[in-house]
Design a protein around this motif. Structure first.
Motif, PDB file in Angstrom:
ATOM      1  N   PRO A 190       3.179   3.550  -4.059  1.00 17.68           N
ATOM      2  CA  PRO A 190       2.603   4.927  -4.081  1.00 17.68           C
ATOM      3  C   PRO A 190       3.637   6.230  -3.524  1.00 17.68           C
ATOM      4  O   PRO A 190       3.428   6.979  -4.211  1.00 17.68           O
ATOM      5  CB  PRO A 190       1.314   4.641  -3.352  1.00 17.68           C
ATOM      6  CG  PRO A 190       1.013   3.142  -3.460  1.00 17.68           C
ATOM      7  CD  PRO A 190       2.400   2.416  -3.567  1.00 17.68           C
ATOM      8  N   CYS A 191       3.729   5.540  -2.444  1.00 13.99           N
ATOM      9  CA  CYS A 191       4.509   6.995  -1.725  1.00 13.99           C
ATOM     10  C   CYS A 191       6.090   7.192  -2.556  1.00 13.99           C
ATOM     11  O   CYS A 191       6.320   8.469  -2.824  1.00 13.99           O
ATOM     12  CB  CYS A 191       5.087   6.731  -0.415  1.00 13.99           C
ATOM     13  SG  CYS A 191       3.884   6.725   0.855  1.00 13.99           S
ATOM     14  N   TRP A 197      -4.459   8.438  -2.238  1.00 20.47           N
ATOM     15  CA  TRP A 197      -4.764   7.514  -1.076  1.00 20.47           C
ATOM     16  C   TRP A 197      -5.415   6.209  -1.710  1.00 20.47           C
ATOM     17  O   TRP A 197      -5.231   5.047  -1.401  1.00 20.47           O
ATOM     18  CB  TRP A 197      -5.334   7.946   0.177  1.00 20.47           C
ATOM     19  CG  TRP A 197      -5.886   6.829   1.215  1.00 20.47           C
ATOM     20  CD1 TRP A 197      -7.185   6.540   1.442  1.00 20.47           C
ATOM     21  CD2 TRP A 197      -4.874   5.896   1.982  1.00 20.47           C
ATOM     22  NE1 TRP A 197      -6.763   5.569   2.412  1.00 20.47           N
ATOM     23  CE2 TRP A 197      -5.732   5.221   2.636  1.00 20.47           C
ATOM     24  CE3 TRP A 197      -3.513   5.674   1.831  1.00 20.47           C
ATOM     25  CZ2 TRP A 197      -5.202   4.148   3.430  1.00 20.47           C
ATOM     26  CZ3 TRP A 197      -2.998   4.726   2.657  1.00 20.47           C
ATOM     27  CH2 TRP A 197      -3.616   3.930   3.260  1.00 20.47           C
ATOM     28  N   ALA A 230      -3.096   4.200  -3.627  1.00 17.21           N
ATOM     29  CA  ALA A 230      -2.460   3.135  -2.682  1.00 17.21           C
ATOM     30  C   ALA A 230      -3.168   2.260  -2.020  1.00 17.21           C
ATOM     31  O   ALA A 230      -2.920   0.819  -1.945  1.00 17.21           O
ATOM     32  CB  ALA A 230      -1.997   4.052  -1.647  1.00 17.21           C
ATOM     33  N   THR A 276       0.808  -1.161  -0.035  1.00 14.08           N
ATOM     34  CA  THR A 276      -0.051   0.006   0.062  1.00 14.08           C
ATOM     35  C   THR A 276       0.836   1.250   0.174  1.00 14.08           C
ATOM     36  O   THR A 276       0.489   2.326  -0.774  1.00 14.08           O
ATOM     37  CB  THR A 276      -1.111   0.124   1.147  1.00 14.08           C
ATOM     38  OG1 THR A 276      -1.611  -1.198   1.252  1.00 14.08           O
ATOM     39  CG2 THR A 276      -1.860   1.068   1.295  1.00 14.08           C
TER      40      THR A 276
END
Length: 316
Positions: free
Chosen positions: A206-207, A224, A227, A202
């Protein structure tokens, strides 16, 4: 005990510092000469939720052979805390530290840690006891040579490479509890590895794609949702493989974890910012591999993995 922590990055440094303060003879082994020199000269500085403390009892080395020569024999416990891509060369060089009573505890992110370790073990006179560990919720980073920061400290979980209760794992868990960690031995570590895996999936790619800390990404609904789709996709793959998750609401579980490390940068983003290749193949990139085993696809993780790999193609 004589303990060697192989891979003294952010997490490995935390392990080495606290285990040394508990009275064990601990070597922090890492090829980063500046980090090791700082540890040997000034000790290791850890900054956490309760402040900063310096640990001076641990020793530093840049290679296992230095520890073997210093000790004159094997160690009791090897904590393998390298990134997944560095497991093979790290394990292949462990011969000076291995003996009949040595336990090798693999602490890697992602899936497949046991296989990577056993495939690369050097030939020894006796089988090596390989076990697994799962650390979650630390949010750690290296600030500079001899200095590490972490955002949290949650449960350390240990188990054999096969399901079942193990007195040996309970003894190891007690060693970590005595060093100030929350630690437990588990009979079904596979479940826990997958539960950490879906959280890593997650947050990691994505970050990195968005260049955000966990909290900053969480604050943008569109980011979000992407993610979360990655994590839920991995969760469904785990279900298809028969993983008995300890929760029913995966979204709530993932969200609670993300909120607990809101100020952290995942190690994948730290690698990207430093121009290093990441663990994408064993985290988000592993989801499509596991999905195929169940006759499924994983398009969210496939796309983000492809983006990360394309960005990393420019790294040497």
């Amino acid at each position: 005990m004589n303990i060697a922590v192989v891979g003294a990055g952010a997490m490995g440094s935390i392990y080495a510092a606290l285990l040394s303060e508990a009275g064990h003879t601990v070597w922090a082994i890492d090829p980063n000469a500046a980090h090791i020199e700082a540890i040997n000269r000034d000790g290791l500085s850890l900054t956490g939720p309760t402040g900063t403390k310096r640990y001076t009892a641990l020793r530093g080395a840049t290679a296992p052979a230095q520890v073997g020569a210093d000790l004159g024999g094997p160690v009791d416990l090897i904590v393998l805390a390298t990134k997944a891509a560095h497991v093979a060369p790290a394990v292949q060089g462990l011969a000076p530290l291995l003996g009949d009573e040595t336990t090798l505890l693999a602490m890697q992110n992602g899936l497949g840690a046991a296989e990577r370790v056993t495939q690369n073990l050097p030939q020894t006179s006796a089988p090596v006891h390989v076990a697994l560990g799962v650390a979650q919720g630390f949010g750690a980073s290296v600030l500079g040579p001899g200095s590490v920061k972490f955002a949290n400290m949650k449960l350390m979980r240990f188990g054999e490479t096969h399901d079942g209760d193990s007195p040996a794992m309970e003894r190891i868990a007690q060693i970590w509890r005595d060093a100030g960690f929350q630690a437990q031995a588990f009979a079904n570590l596979g479940q826990l590895i997958w539960e950490k895996f879906i959280c890593n999936v997650t947050l990691s790619a994505p970050c990195t794609v968005f260049g955000q800390t966990v909290g900053d990404m969480r604050a943008v609904p569109e980011q979000w949702q992407i993610a979360l789709n990655c994590g839920l996709e991995a969760y469904r793959v785990g279900q298809a493989q028969g993983i008995a998750f300890s929760f029913e609401d995966a979204e709530a579980y993932i969200t609670q974890f993300a909120d607990s490390v809101a100020g952290a940068k995942p190690s994948m983003l730290q690698d990207f910012e430093a121009g290093r290749r990441s663990e994408i193949d064993v985290i988000n990139g592993r989801v499509p591999v596991e999905a195929a085993k169940a006759g499924m696809t994983a398009p969210w993780n496939q796309v983000l993995s492809d983006i990360i790999r394309a960005k990393e193609a420019a790294f040497s």
